[in-house]
Design an enzyme around this catalytic site. Structure first.
Site, mmCIF file in Angstrom:
data_model
loop_
_atom_site.group_PDB
_atom_site.id
_atom_site.type_symbol
_atom_site.label_atom_id
_atom_site.label_comp_id
_atom_site.label_asym_id
_atom_site.label_seq_id
_atom_site.Cartn_x
_atom_site.Cartn_y
_atom_site.Cartn_z
ATOM 1 N N PHE A 132 0.848 -1.191 0.000
ATOM 2 C CA PHE A 132 0.000 0.000 0.000
ATOM 3 C C PHE A 132 0.894 1.255 0.000
ATOM 4 O O PHE A 132 1.906 1.281 0.669
ATOM 5 C CB PHE A 132 -0.876 -0.050 1.256
ATOM 6 C CG PHE A 132 -2.046 0.873 1.244
ATOM 7 C CD1 PHE A 132 -3.175 0.578 0.495
ATOM 8 C CD2 PHE A 132 -2.033 2.037 2.003
ATOM 9 C CE1 PHE A 132 -4.271 1.430 0.515
ATOM 10 C CE2 PHE A 132 -3.127 2.893 2.013
ATOM 11 C CZ PHE A 132 -4.243 2.589 1.274
ATOM 12 N N ASP A 209 2.187 -5.777 7.859
ATOM 13 C CA ASP A 209 0.994 -4.957 7.733
ATOM 14 C C ASP A 209 -0.186 -5.921 7.593
ATOM 15 O O ASP A 209 -0.279 -6.673 6.609
ATOM 16 C CB ASP A 209 1.075 -4.016 6.524
ATOM 17 C CG ASP A 209 -0.087 -3.018 6.537
ATOM 18 O OD1 ASP A 209 -1.185 -3.380 6.999
ATOM 19 O OD2 ASP A 209 0.118 -1.882 6.066
ATOM 20 N N TYR A 234 -10.791 -0.786 10.549
ATOM 21 C CA TYR A 234 -12.059 -0.342 9.935
ATOM 22 C C TYR A 234 -12.417 -1.149 8.690
ATOM 23 O O TYR A 234 -13.455 -0.917 8.086
ATOM 24 C CB TYR A 234 -12.025 1.154 9.602
ATOM 25 C CG TYR A 234 -10.824 1.624 8.807
ATOM 26 C CD1 TYR A 234 -10.778 1.457 7.439
ATOM 27 C CD2 TYR A 234 -9.751 2.243 9.433
ATOM 28 C CE1 TYR A 234 -9.687 1.879 6.709
ATOM 29 C CE2 TYR A 234 -8.648 2.676 8.718
ATOM 30 C CZ TYR A 234 -8.617 2.499 7.353
ATOM 31 O OH TYR A 234 -7.527 2.913 6.638
ATOM 32 N N LYS A 235 -11.580 -2.104 8.307
ATOM 33 C CA LYS A 235 -11.897 -2.938 7.144
ATOM 34 C C LYS A 235 -12.631 -4.192 7.645
ATOM 35 O O LYS A 235 -13.807 -4.126 7.947
ATOM 36 C CB LYS A 235 -10.609 -3.254 6.387
ATOM 37 C CG LYS A 235 -10.017 -1.982 5.754
ATOM 38 C CD LYS A 235 -8.603 -2.123 5.278
ATOM 39 C CE LYS A 235 -8.119 -0.802 4.681
ATOM 40 N NZ LYS A 235 -6.657 -0.712 4.603
ATOM 41 N N ARG A 383 -12.138 -5.014 -7.185
ATOM 42 C CA ARG A 383 -11.934 -5.845 -5.997
ATOM 43 C C ARG A 383 -13.275 -6.233 -5.399
ATOM 44 O O ARG A 383 -14.126 -5.408 -5.151
ATOM 45 C CB ARG A 383 -11.096 -5.076 -4.975
ATOM 46 C CG ARG A 383 -10.637 -5.926 -3.800
ATOM 47 C CD ARG A 383 -9.652 -5.171 -2.941
ATOM 48 N NE ARG A 383 -10.281 -4.030 -2.304
ATOM 49 C CZ ARG A 383 -9.628 -3.091 -1.630
ATOM 50 N NH1 ARG A 383 -8.311 -3.156 -1.530
ATOM 51 N NH2 ARG A 383 -10.268 -2.093 -1.073
HETATM 52 C C1 LIG Z 1 -5.967 0.535 4.645
HETATM 53 C C2 LIG Z 1 -4.478 0.373 4.739
HETATM 54 C C3 LIG Z 1 -3.694 1.281 5.453
HETATM 55 C C4 LIG Z 1 -4.352 2.481 6.086
HETATM 56 O O1 LIG Z 1 -3.497 3.283 6.814
HETATM 57 P P1 LIG Z 1 -4.070 4.427 7.754
HETATM 58 O O2 LIG Z 1 -2.854 5.123 8.205
HETATM 59 O O3 LIG Z 1 -4.809 3.756 8.889
HETATM 60 O O4 LIG Z 1 -4.982 5.295 6.941
HETATM 61 C C5 LIG Z 1 -2.335 1.034 5.535
HETATM 62 N N1 LIG Z 1 -1.759 -0.044 4.931
HETATM 63 C C6 LIG Z 1 -2.492 -0.923 4.227
HETATM 64 C C7 LIG Z 1 -1.849 -2.108 3.598
HETATM 65 C C8 LIG Z 1 -3.867 -0.727 4.097
HETATM 66 O O5 LIG Z 1 -4.603 -1.584 3.395
#
Ligand SMILES: *Cc1c(COP(=O)(O)O)cnc(C)c1O
Length: 415
Positions: A132, A209, A234-235, A383
């Site tokens: 990400f 992660d 939140y996912k 997705r």
């Molecule tokens: C959703 C997600 C994030 C989100 O990071 P925030 O700092 O909480 O906004 C980070 N890494 C991955 C791989 C994600 O899917």
């Protein structure tokens, strides 16, 4: 709303699967949505558990409104209490190894710096190009501050990371490797034990992660010897917009690691107001300041649902749902320009599956207009995430039929 031009594929079989589904009753534990809306986007923001509004109302009116006098100190240990429950239900970790309070990006920053400090003399940070963007941005900053190198390895955006590529990138300059257990795009699921072992055998530390993995697949951090982890709530954990992320540090590392954002929540004697910083000996040393108590509390509702359902059953249903979608898509969608863009074996994916379509960007809003909610990811990916606690098997033939019909209409219009 779209009416379908062909009969719904496999609807009878879907009905039988629903009838035999032990998790079917959980559907009623979510805030109701219009009968026609089909949510297949559980990987971006989880559905609202019915229990959440009352939980928050009680906290706001009762805890804050009526009990103001104690409100300031009442939640001092909430990051740890919530962390302990997440550890037990979802992470295969022990009490005292997990906290929640900051976002994933900030947690990644704290943990990457902690890892570099724990490996003096090593300044290389390894990440992959499918991770990400925020992970790559944070790690680039950390590596630059350490006067080190950000080493970006290549991951196939469909098939996921190849362990040999990782091994070839490891040497005695590498302090920490940061990877997503489940790829946000392809859904590829890594072998946590094998990757952790490869990283350790090079003398480096692993930072996982778990954003697309926590609440989606069973995780065994302790058994795999994982060092650090961060991940969204939140996912798949359904904690709501902006809910704070988890942070895990293996207990044996607590004494050996410090983090860079030194605040009063990480102090050994938080309320003693000492002149100097002295890190708490426990996982609390990874905290900084006041956590977002409302959203932190909201994690509890989704966590209760996942605990009650059990991650093994959640995973089993997720595998069945995604395999069923894949089978339906093979017949109904592949002839219309869709290509599966992830591992074909459901067991090698997390809880989502991804299709490539050259018109993905235009199609995703058209699917939404037809009541099917999916995610677009760059460059041309769609997705699909059927959340196991709120998705029926019968939702899938309905979704597939609408996706197919919308796509056919779009094809006709654009040639
Ligand atoms: C959703 C997600 C994030 C989100 O990071 P925030 O700092 O909480 O906004 C980070 N890494 C991955 C791989 C994600 O899917």
């Amino acid at each position: 709303m779209t009416t379908t031009s062909h009969p719904l594929p496999q609807l009878d079989r879907a009905r039988r699967l629903d009838a035999a589904d032990p998790l079917a009753p959980f559907r009623d534990r979510f805030h109701p949505v219009p009968e026609d809306a089909l949510f297949l986007n559980g990987a971006s923001l989880g559905r609202l558990p019915s229990a959440t509004p009352a939980l928050l109302d009680e906290l706001v009116r009762g805890g804050w409104g009526d009990n103001l006098a104690q409100a300031r100190t009442q939640w001092l240990d909430l990051p740890q209490r919530m962390g302990d429950r997440i550890a037990e239900v979802l992470l295969g970790a022990e009490p005292g190894e997990v906290v929640a309070g900051d976002c994933t990006s900030v947690n990644l920053y704290k943990l990457a710096v902690a890892a570099l400090r724990a490996r003096p003399g090593r300044t290389t940070v390894v990440v992959d190009d499918d991770n990400f963007p925020t992970d790559r941005y944070v790690l680039a900053g950390v590596a630059a501050d350490a006067g080190g190198e950000l080493r970006t390895i290549h991951t196939d955006i469909d098939q996921g990371l190849d362990l040999a590529t990782l091994r070839a990138a490891l040497d005695d300059t590498v302090a920490v490797v940061c990877l997503s257990l489940v790829s946000p795009r392809s859904g590829a699921l890594l072998d946590m034990a094998a990757v952790t072992e490869a990283v350790h055998s090079a003398g480096a530390l692993i930072l996982w992660d778990l954003s697309h993995a926590v609440g989606a697949v069973p995780i065994q951090l302790n058994a795999c010897g994982a060092d650090f982890a961060a991940g969204s709530t939140y996912k798949h954990l359904m904690a709501g917009p902006g809910a704070p992320a988890l942070l895990y540090v293996r207990r044996a590392l607590h004494d050996l690691t410090t983090q860079p954002i030194q605040g009063w929540y990480g102090h050994r004697e938080q309320l003693a107001m000492r002149p100097g910083y002295d890190p708490d000996p426990t996982i609390r040393r990874f905290l900084t300041g006041s956590p977002p108590v409302l959203s932190l509390t909201a994690i509890g509702a989704g966590l209760d649902l996942l605990a009650e359902a059990g991650m093994d059953r959640v995973r089993a249903k997720s595998l069945a749902l995604t395999a069923f979608f894949q089978e339906l898509a093979e017949r109904e969608l592949l002839p219309h320009g869709f290509r599966l863009a992830g591992p074909p074996d459901p067991a090698q994916r997390g809880a989502h599956l991804t299709y490539e379509h050259r018109a993905a960007r235009e199609l995703v809003p058209l699917f939404a207009a037809a009541g099917v909610f999916v995610d677009h990811s760059l460059p041309d990916r769609i997705r699909i995430t059927p959340a196991p606690l709120s998705t029926r098997f019968t939702d899938l033939p309905r979704a597939i039929a609408r996706i197919r019909d919308v796509t056919i209409r779009h094809e006709r219009k654009t040639g």
